[in-house]
Design a protein around this motif. Structure first.
Motif, PDB file in Angstrom:
ATOM      1  N   GLN A 258     -21.723   8.190  20.790  1.00 16.91           N
ATOM      2  CA  GLN A 258     -21.432   9.086  21.905  1.00 16.91           C
ATOM      3  C   GLN A 258     -20.480   8.408  22.878  1.00 16.91           C
ATOM      4  O   GLN A 258     -20.583   7.208  23.141  1.00 16.91           O
ATOM      5  CB  GLN A 258     -22.739   9.453  22.603  1.00 16.91           C
ATOM      6  CG  GLN A 258     -22.714  10.723  23.419  1.00 16.91           C
ATOM      7  CD  GLN A 258     -24.114  11.147  23.820  1.00 16.91           C
ATOM      8  OE1 GLN A 258     -24.969  10.316  24.137  1.00 16.91           O
ATOM      9  NE2 GLN A 258     -24.380  12.434  23.802  1.00 16.91           N
ATOM     10  N   ASN A 264     -20.352  14.839  25.395  1.00 15.32           N
ATOM     11  CA  ASN A 264     -20.014  15.829  24.385  1.00 15.32           C
ATOM     12  C   ASN A 264     -18.945  15.339  23.409  1.00 15.32           C
ATOM     13  O   ASN A 264     -18.647  16.028  22.430  1.00 15.32           O
ATOM     14  CB  ASN A 264     -19.516  17.118  25.050  1.00 15.32           C
ATOM     15  CG  ASN A 264     -20.609  17.812  25.836  1.00 15.32           C
ATOM     16  OD1 ASN A 264     -21.699  18.046  25.326  1.00 15.32           O
ATOM     17  ND2 ASN A 264     -20.328  18.124  27.096  1.00 15.32           N
ATOM     18  N   LEU A 301     -16.666  17.937  18.799  1.00 14.57           N
ATOM     19  CA  LEU A 301     -17.735  17.904  19.804  1.00 14.57           C
ATOM     20  C   LEU A 301     -19.072  17.577  19.155  1.00 14.57           C
ATOM     21  O   LEU A 301     -19.371  18.026  18.052  1.00 14.57           O
ATOM     22  CB  LEU A 301     -17.827  19.247  20.521  1.00 14.57           C
ATOM     23  CG  LEU A 301     -16.569  19.735  21.258  1.00 14.57           C
ATOM     24  CD1 LEU A 301     -16.802  21.123  21.845  1.00 14.57           C
ATOM     25  CD2 LEU A 301     -16.159  18.749  22.348  1.00 14.57           C
ATOM     26  N   ASN A 303     -23.213  16.365  20.763  1.00 13.27           N
ATOM     27  CA  ASN A 303     -24.097  15.839  21.802  1.00 13.27           C
ATOM     28  C   ASN A 303     -25.531  15.896  21.279  1.00 13.27           C
ATOM     29  O   ASN A 303     -26.352  16.693  21.742  1.00 13.27           O
ATOM     30  CB  ASN A 303     -23.949  16.645  23.095  1.00 13.27           C
ATOM     31  CG  ASN A 303     -24.636  15.985  24.278  1.00 13.27           C
ATOM     32  OD1 ASN A 303     -25.413  15.043  24.125  1.00 13.27           O
ATOM     33  ND2 ASN A 303     -24.360  16.477  25.472  1.00 13.27           N
ATOM     34  N   ASN A 374     -25.722  19.831  18.271  1.00 11.19           N
ATOM     35  CA  ASN A 374     -25.302  20.382  19.554  1.00 11.19           C
ATOM     36  C   ASN A 374     -23.804  20.200  19.808  1.00 11.19           C
ATOM     37  O   ASN A 374     -23.384  19.574  20.780  1.00 11.19           O
ATOM     38  CB  ASN A 374     -26.109  19.722  20.678  1.00 11.19           C
ATOM     39  CG  ASN A 374     -25.925  20.428  22.010  1.00 11.19           C
ATOM     40  OD1 ASN A 374     -25.753  21.645  22.052  1.00 11.19           O
ATOM     41  ND2 ASN A 374     -25.953  19.671  23.105  1.00 11.19           N
ATOM     42  N   GLY A 375     -23.004  20.767  18.925  1.00  9.35           N
ATOM     43  CA  GLY A 375     -21.550  20.645  19.077  1.00  9.35           C
ATOM     44  C   GLY A 375     -20.842  21.422  17.989  1.00  9.35           C
ATOM     45  O   GLY A 375     -21.260  22.524  17.618  1.00  9.35           O
TER      46      GLY A 375
END
Length: 542
Positions: A258, A264, A301, A303, A374-375
């Protein structure tokens, strides 16, 4: 430099042979108007390698058995009765051959005449050595930044192409061709005009073909990487995510950590931080009533863990995987997301992995990983933009393989009719050319030339786990040998100096001094002999 050299050496080979639609040679006005995709095989100069008996240009046969009720239209979507909207004649390859021009071998076969059978091994990504991890990342990055010479993507519907007279295709990278394929097979149906779409349709998800389709997808992706790099030993590794507490592969020596500046984004220390995505705006395409055009849509992206926990509480457990594999029926009922006690639906994530009931409000198994990320990976149509997609689906495929080996289903176990459109037994998979039928990949991976390392016997597994360490030792052997020689020389020098100093101080060598000071000689000790079972070391307790 090495990868650039490999790319140039194998460039011609990659141009000649392709696996996906649309082959560049078939994306012409002539091919579209004639509805014929039968390119010449350069090995003998004939269409489909017919002169060598590799294949022949023939009419495409499609099944007329009824589909399910999820798609109540006919003649509106280019994927219906694939590939007849675009082509009604394609190469049909003989025996061991494959490819849009029959210029390649079936999966698992090699050699000029495709008679040599080899088996590749898909390994746990955490069992790769540091060198193998670097190679994996470099191969992915090469594919991402190498424009495909073999095939192109469609940026318009057949109607928008004026029924073939105005081809609408675009160049993308080798990696992004696969991103587009996953988008195209799962996109909404365009019924004509802005906002006029049908969402309850997917030719590779939510129904029986989910597992066979993704199996073929990975096999083709694996083959394209081999051709691009010249490394025909390459295999996709898998990520065993059972009971994981987070994204274990989200490190800079694997899929990218990350970013410390923006949660993100991917860390600047990873090559994946520079990756750009495409075909990720499904809602926008639906509003405008258009296809993805392959344009840049921003950075990759991700997250992980900061998702909607009402949908996914945690990553799947080993117990849930075992429950899923224990389900006897491949698919049930309407063979969609409502299917109860369905192995396919439970593994895909719409059946509860603890009860087997369909239409679960909480996503499990395969789907939970996508949501957890989550992306870019959380959208069905754009999920292949994230390279974690490959590691994830390799493990999903291995669970499919577990089920196939445990239950040994007959081919009649796969639904022949009334499955959602695109999912019947004899349906040609969208958007592949060469053509593949769903039923052809309802079979063990051993028949397709690959295995998963964790399914081997114990001796083979030990060898697989130790192989990266043995490789590291071999790489370091010259240095270790030099260090051992140097250490021996230093030890001998120190011993000689010590002995010399002793003689100077005592006037004799130590053993000479001992002989002078004592007339007593101890007898030489005989070597110890194990005389009973009790003296044998118990290695079983180690």
């Amino acid at each position: 430099m090495r990868l650039l050299l490999i790319h140039s050496v194998f460039f011609l080979q990659c141009v000649r042979f392709s696996q996906q639609q649309f082959p560049r040679l078939c994306a012409t006005t002539e091919a579209l108007l004639s509805k014929e995709c039968c390119p010449v095989w350069e090995g003998d100069g004939s269409a489909c390698g017919a002169s060598s008996g590799r294949g022949f240009c023939r009419d495409v046969e499609v099944s007329d058995l009824p589909n399910g009720l999820n798609y109540p239209f006919s003649g509106l979507d280019d994927r219906e009765r694939w590939p007849l909207v675009f082509y009604n004649r394609t190469c049909q390859c003989a025996s061991n051959y494959m490819g849009f021009n029959c210029g390649e071998c079936q999966f698992g076969l090699f050699g000029a005449n495709c008679e040599e059978r080899r088996e590749s091994m898909r390994r746990n990504v955490f069992h790769l050595s540091a060198a193998e991890r670097r190679k994996l990342i470099s191969y992915l990055n090469l594919a991402k930044h190498t424009v495909s010479q073999d095939y192109v993507i469609a940026t318009g519907t057949y109607r928008e192409m004026n029924n073939g007279s105005t081809p609408l295709f675009s160049d993308v990278s080798t990696y992004d061709v696969f991103v587009w394929m996953h988008y195209y097979v799962s996109r909404n149906a365009l019924l004509g005009g802005p906002g006029n779409v049908w969402t309850d349709v997917d030719f590779a998800h939510w129904a029986p073909a989910f597992l066979p389709w993704h199996r073929v997808y990975l096999l083709h992706w694996e083959r394209e990487i081999r051709k691009l790099t010249g490394d025909f030993e390459f295999s996709i590794p898998y990520w065993d995510w059972r009971d994981a507490q987070g994204c274990d592969v989200c490190t800079n020596d694997l899929m990218g950590a990350q970013s410390p500046r923006d949660p993100n984004l991917i860390s600047p220390a990873s090559v994946f931080s520079s990756w750009r995505v495409m075909c990720s705006r499904a809602e926008d395409y639906s509003v405008r009533g258009v296809l993805c055009d392959g344009n840049d849509e921003g950075p990759l992206l991700r997250n992980p863990g900061n998702h909607d926990h009402n949908l996914v509480a945690r990553l799947p457990t080993a117990a849930e995987v075992e429950f899923t594999v224990s389900l006897r029926d491949y698919d049930t009922g309407a063979m969609d997301r409502s299917a109860n006690f369905s192995f396919r639906n439970t593994l895909e994530g719409f059946g509860n992995p603890q009860t087997g009931l369909g239409n679960s409000v909480v996503m499990g198994m395969h789907a939970s990983l996508h949501i957890f990320m989550n992306g870019s990976m959380s959208s069905v149509q754009g999920s292949a933009n994230d390279p974690i997609f490959l590691l994830h689906h390799a493990y999903v495929d291995s669970i499919y393989e577990q089920w196939l080996r445990r239950h040994a289903p007959e081919q009649t176990h796969y639904p022949e009719s009334n499955a959602p459109i695109g999912h019947n037994r004899q349906y040609h998979m969208v958007p592949f050319i060469p053509l593949h039928r769903n039923i052809e990949y309802f079979t063990s991976s051993k028949e397709l030339g690959y295995q998963y390392s964790y399914m081997l016997n114990s001796d083979q597994r030990i060898s697989e786990v130790l192989s990266p360490y043995l490789e590291l030792m071999m790489e370091a052997w010259p240095w270790l040998l030099g260090a051992l020689v140097l250490g021996a020389l230093v030890t001998m020098t120190v011993a000689a100096v010590a002995a010399t100093m002793t003689r100077v101080c005592w006037g004799a060598w130590p053993w000479q001094r001992a002989e002078k000071s004592s007339a007593v000689h101890l007898p030489e000790r005989e070597p110890l002999i194990i005389s009973s079972d009790s003296d044998i070391p118990n290695y079983h307790t180690v």
